[in-house]
Scaffold this active site. Structure first.
Site, short mmCIF file in Angstrom:
data_model
loop_
_atom_site.label_atom_id
_atom_site.label_comp_id
_atom_site.label_asym_id
_atom_site.label_seq_id
_atom_site.Cartn_x
_atom_site.Cartn_y
_atom_site.Cartn_z
CB SER A 85 -0.93 -0.01 1.21
OG SER A 85 -0.22 -0.32 2.36
CG ASN A 110 -2.91 4.25 1.22
OD1 ASN A 110 -4.00 4.35 1.79
ND2 ASN A 110 -2.40 3.08 0.88
CD GLU A 148 -3.05 3.48 -5.88
OE1 GLU A 148 -2.90 2.85 -4.82
OE2 GLU A 148 -2.96 4.72 -5.94
CG HIS A 206 -2.82 -0.69 -3.38
ND1 HIS A 206 -2.99 0.64 -3.06
CD2 HIS A 206 -3.05 -1.37 -2.23
CE1 HIS A 206 -3.30 0.75 -1.80
NE2 HIS A 206 -3.35 -0.45 -1.27
#
Ligand code: CAA
Length: 297
Positions: free
Chosen positions: A119, A190, A152, A140
């Site tokens: 992540s 993130n 992702e 991801h």
């Protein structure tokens, strides 16, 4: 066309990733050094399929076929030796991931794509410990993997365009929506999500509002399925802290500095759902959200 997948790590993300590949007809070697963890993972996958069977999106027969597509293995070398794609979903620890990538690079066939579900750890850094950086990419997935539509996809500095195209196609074959981004701290998901969660924790720490108010405002005002504090508990407060540190160190900007309350909670072992307490208290089987005594007014 890629068909044989190896998934490394049988935790929440690994079992979710194995679930969606197996559901979509891929053969999956699910690899974990811990045999007990593998048993638990199969039980979880079966339970999650039951939810889908119960609501009619998957038949019992399809569930059984999917489970038959998964083989559990404790030996990495054995598990990756025929793979066309390896998806690593081990614990978010850089030393561990680098060690795993060195191993899979050694044992996976030439031409096998090596993906990480990290992540926040740099794909470029992971790729650099292999002899095939052009075949290393970020894939991801979001938790819960069977439900969340996004993948992702992160291009490392050396990732080959054909590899990106292959992973985009593959994600579509899983019924997911791929979004390709470049390899900078936190990628996109993130880099945007964690500052929001951190700001929610700061708002609590500064006494501007309580847990329920913060989460209700974001749920009902912004149509988020979970408020940011509940989401932080769901992701794991240790994971949130570690990603914020990656952003803080990677960009060198204090706007990413983790809130001292988050640091304290992680130090105290209050990590959210997985430890039974974070901003809320979790008791097995209960769906009711109960604010932790610590934050009750
Ligand atoms: N496997 C299969 N199906 C599942 C499931 C699982 N693990 N978990 C939930 N479901 C299904 C349920 O069966 C249910 O299906 P129907 O609506 O069709 O009946 C549906 O998902 C909703 O589940 P619930 O009714 O149990 O609960 P809910 O409505 O509260 O939804 C949720 C649960 C999907 C988790 C929702 O709260 C949500 O979307 N939360 C936000 C999730 C999120 O933001 N995830 C990303 C986290 S960040 C991340 O993963 C990456 C990172 O790097 C940190």
């Amino acid at each position: 066309m890629v068909q044989k997948i190896a998934v490394i790590g049988a935790g929440t993300m690994g079992n979710g990733i194995a679930h969606v590949f197996a559901q979509n007809g891929f053969t999956v070697n699910l690899i974990d050094v811990n045999a007990e963890q593998l048993e638990k993972a199969i039980a979880t996958i079966s339970k999650n399929f039951d939810r889908q069977v119960a609501k009619g999106s998957v038949t019992e027969e399809k569930k059984q076929q999917a489970l038959a597509n998964i083989t559990t293995i404790t030996d990495i070398a054995e598990g990756v030796k025929h793979a066309e794609l390896v998806v690593e979903a081990a614990t978010e620890n850089i030393e561990l991931k680098l060690q795993i990538f060195k191993q899979i690079d050694e044992f996976a066939p030439a031409g096998c794509i090596l993906a990480s579900n990290t992540s926040s750890i740099s794909i470029t850094k992971i790729a650099a410990v292999t002899k095939r950086p052009e075949l290393v990419i970020g894939m991801h997935f979001m938790n819960p993997v069977p439900v969340m539509k996004l993948v992702e996809i992160i291009n490392g500095y050396a990732t080959n365009k054909q590899v990106t195209d292959a992973i985009v196609d593959l994600s579509k074959r899983l019924g997911k929506v791929p979004c390709v981004v470049n390899d900078y701290p936190g990628f996109i998901a993130n880099k945007i999500l964690m500052p929001m969660i951190n700001e929610a924790i700061y708002s609590l720490y500064e006494g501007i509002a309580g847990v329920e108010e913060i989460d209700t405002i974001m749920k009902l005002g912004m149509a988020h399925p979970m408020g940011p504090l509940q989401l932080a508990d769901f992701i794991g407060l240790d994971v949130c802290l570690s990603i914020l540190n990656v952003l803080y160190n990677g960009f060198g900007n204090t706007k990413y500095a983790p809130c001292p309350l988050l640091v304290n909670m992680v130090t105290a072992g209050k990590l959210g759902v997985k430890t039974g307490e974070g901003f809320y208290i979790y008791s097995a089987g209960s769906k009711e959200l109960v604010v932790s005594d610590r934050f009750k007014k």
